[in-house]
Design a protein around this motif. Structure first.
Motif, PDB file in Angstrom:
ATOM      1  N   VAL A 165      54.827  26.623  67.466  1.00 35.02           N
ATOM      2  CA  VAL A 165      53.732  26.364  66.686  1.00 35.02           C
ATOM      3  C   VAL A 165      53.154  27.725  65.948  1.00 35.02           C
ATOM      4  CG1 VAL A 165      51.148  25.937  67.496  1.00 35.02           C
ATOM      5  CG2 VAL A 165      52.978  24.291  68.181  1.00 35.02           C
ATOM      6  N   GLN A 166      53.586  28.653  66.706  1.00 30.72           N
ATOM      7  CA  GLN A 166      52.949  30.053  66.106  1.00 30.72           C
ATOM      8  C   GLN A 166      53.570  30.433  65.009  1.00 30.72           C
ATOM      9  OE1 GLN A 166      51.630  33.238  68.801  1.00 30.72           O
ATOM     10  NE2 GLN A 166      52.151  31.784  70.669  1.00 30.72           N
ATOM     11  N   ASP A 167      54.933  30.209  64.732  1.00 34.91           N
ATOM     12  CA  ASP A 167      55.617  30.293  63.439  1.00 34.91           C
ATOM     13  C   ASP A 167      55.022  29.519  62.392  1.00 34.91           C
ATOM     14  OD1 ASP A 167      57.488  32.132  64.695  1.00 34.91           O
ATOM     15  OD2 ASP A 167      58.754  30.722  64.982  1.00 34.91           O
ATOM     16  N   ALA A 168      54.681  28.234  62.866  1.00 32.76           N
ATOM     17  CA  ALA A 168      54.234  27.375  61.702  1.00 32.76           C
ATOM     18  C   ALA A 168      52.730  27.943  61.224  1.00 32.76           C
ATOM     19  CB  ALA A 168      53.676  25.930  62.360  1.00 32.76           C
ATOM     20  N   TRP A 169      51.804  28.360  62.256  1.00 29.72           N
ATOM     21  CA  TRP A 169      50.480  28.819  61.670  1.00 29.72           C
ATOM     22  C   TRP A 169      50.910  30.070  60.686  1.00 29.72           C
ATOM     23  CZ3 TRP A 169      48.378  28.603  67.285  1.00 29.72           C
ATOM     24  CH2 TRP A 169      48.076  27.227  67.540  1.00 29.72           C
ATOM     25  N   ARG A 170      51.783  31.062  61.072  1.00 29.41           N
ATOM     26  CA  ARG A 170      51.975  32.298  60.430  1.00 29.41           C
ATOM     27  C   ARG A 170      52.525  31.893  59.193  1.00 29.41           C
ATOM     28  NH1 ARG A 170      55.893  34.006  63.412  1.00 29.41           N
ATOM     29  NH2 ARG A 170      54.318  34.834  65.221  1.00 29.41           N
ATOM     30  N   ARG A 171      53.181  30.970  58.942  1.00 29.10           N
ATOM     31  CA  ARG A 171      53.883  30.336  57.546  1.00 29.10           C
ATOM     32  C   ARG A 171      52.506  29.826  56.736  1.00 29.10           C
ATOM     33  NH1 ARG A 171      57.974  27.774  60.558  1.00 29.10           N
ATOM     34  NH2 ARG A 171      56.811  25.836  60.446  1.00 29.10           N
ATOM     35  N   GLY A 172      51.568  29.523  57.439  1.00 28.87           N
ATOM     36  CA  GLY A 172      50.413  28.994  56.771  1.00 28.87           C
ATOM     37  C   GLY A 172      50.377  27.356  56.730  1.00 28.87           C
ATOM     38  N   GLN A 173      51.176  26.860  57.545  1.00 27.49           N
ATOM     39  CA  GLN A 173      51.133  25.325  57.627  1.00 27.49           C
ATOM     40  C   GLN A 173      50.025  24.737  58.467  1.00 27.49           C
ATOM     41  OE1 GLN A 173      54.933  24.041  59.155  1.00 27.49           O
ATOM     42  NE2 GLN A 173      54.156  21.915  59.631  1.00 27.49           N
ATOM     43  N   PRO A 174      49.462  23.916  57.836  1.00 24.15           N
ATOM     44  CA  PRO A 174      48.330  23.267  58.760  1.00 24.15           C
ATOM     45  C   PRO A 174      48.633  22.491  59.815  1.00 24.15           C
ATOM     46  CG  PRO A 174      48.412  22.449  56.234  1.00 24.15           C
ATOM     47  CD  PRO A 174      49.585  23.281  56.626  1.00 24.15           C
ATOM     48  N   LEU A 175      48.245  22.757  60.873  1.00 21.25           N
ATOM     49  CA  LEU A 175      48.677  22.235  62.193  1.00 21.25           C
ATOM     50  C   LEU A 175      47.481  22.354  63.172  1.00 21.25           C
ATOM     51  CD1 LEU A 175      51.245  20.800  63.617  1.00 21.25           C
ATOM     52  CD2 LEU A 175      51.718  23.210  64.440  1.00 21.25           C
ATOM     53  N   ALA A 176      47.240  21.263  63.860  1.00 23.25           N
ATOM     54  CA  ALA A 176      46.204  21.464  64.933  1.00 23.25           C
ATOM     55  C   ALA A 176      46.732  20.606  66.251  1.00 23.25           C
ATOM     56  CB  ALA A 176      44.976  20.725  64.251  1.00 23.25           C
ATOM     57  N   VAL A 177      46.094  21.334  67.330  1.00 20.52           N
ATOM     58  CA  VAL A 177      46.833  20.745  68.413  1.00 20.52           C
ATOM     59  C   VAL A 177      45.483  20.281  69.386  1.00 20.52           C
ATOM     60  CG1 VAL A 177      48.136  21.099  70.482  1.00 20.52           C
ATOM     61  CG2 VAL A 177      48.594  22.533  68.457  1.00 20.52           C
TER      62      VAL A 177
END
Ligand code: CO
Length: 209
Positions: A165-177
């Protein structure tokens, strides 16, 4: 209880109904799945994710286990998270617990159930961490319900603490939990009001990278 023959007949009837309603339905699903939701829920037979939120096959990527637990060394759950987020590009991860969860109840009880007690230790840890709040609740049902909610909140944090999840956020991928809980008594899902969409919302101690 249905015989297995009846179960297979019901499948045949369902397939025919789906084809009648939408002749191209299965052909489209064969091509690809594009779910936007990744659901982490309890294995309990009373809360089939697609049905309770009115979704069709192809719309929810699902991981279920007893007590909807997310453990940072569970290769099974981590693989679902990684594939769902990196390959399928889901936009939301939903941890959905439920009131009346037998796994949560067992985790708060001294009665042994066997091997599963080791798995439920993760929920027992949540119980111990919130002992003061829980002991202040006099009504046993309300106390158990609160533990069900606290378990969902803890598992949402565990999702967010993964490198995936943290890698996704770092890439700028929109992701909400999100933290949701289902009530067996009325069939309704309640949003616990916790949505995490960036590393800024998680504890500094668990941020990586
Ligand atoms: Co359960």
């Amino acid at each position: 209880m249905d015989s297995l023959k009846q179960v297979l007949e019901a499948n045949r009837a369902w397939s025919e109904r789906m084809r009648a309603g939408d002749p191209g339905f299965f052909e489209r699903l064969v091509q690809a799945q594009r779910p936007e939701l990744l659901w982490i829920g309890c294995s309990d037979s009373r809360l089939p994710p697609d049905q309770i939120v009115g979704r069709l096959p192809g719309e929810i990527f699902v991981h279920r286990n007893v007590g909807n637990v997310v453990v940072h060394t569970d290769l099974n759950c981590l693989s679902v998270l990684q594939y769902g987020i990196e390959v399928l590009q889901v936009k939301h991860v939903i941890v959905c617990g439920h009131y009346g969860c037998g796994g949560v109840r067992a985790a708060a009880s001294p009665e042994p159930l066997g091997l599963i007690d080791n798995w439920l230790r993760h929920v027992r840890d949540v119980h111990v961490a919130h002992r003061a709040e829980l002991e202040a609740i006099a009504d046993p049902v309300a106390r158990e319900n609160r533990l069900c909610e606290l378990n969902v909140v803890a598992q949402v944090a565990n999702v967010c603490h993964t490198t995936i999840v943290q890698d996704a956020w770092r890439r700028g991928q929109p992701l909400a939990v999100h933290a949701w809980i289902y009530d067996l008594a009325d069939g309704l899902v309640r949003d616990l009001g916790l949505s995490i969409e960036s590393a800024a919302q998680i504890s500094q101690e668990y941020r990586v990278g």
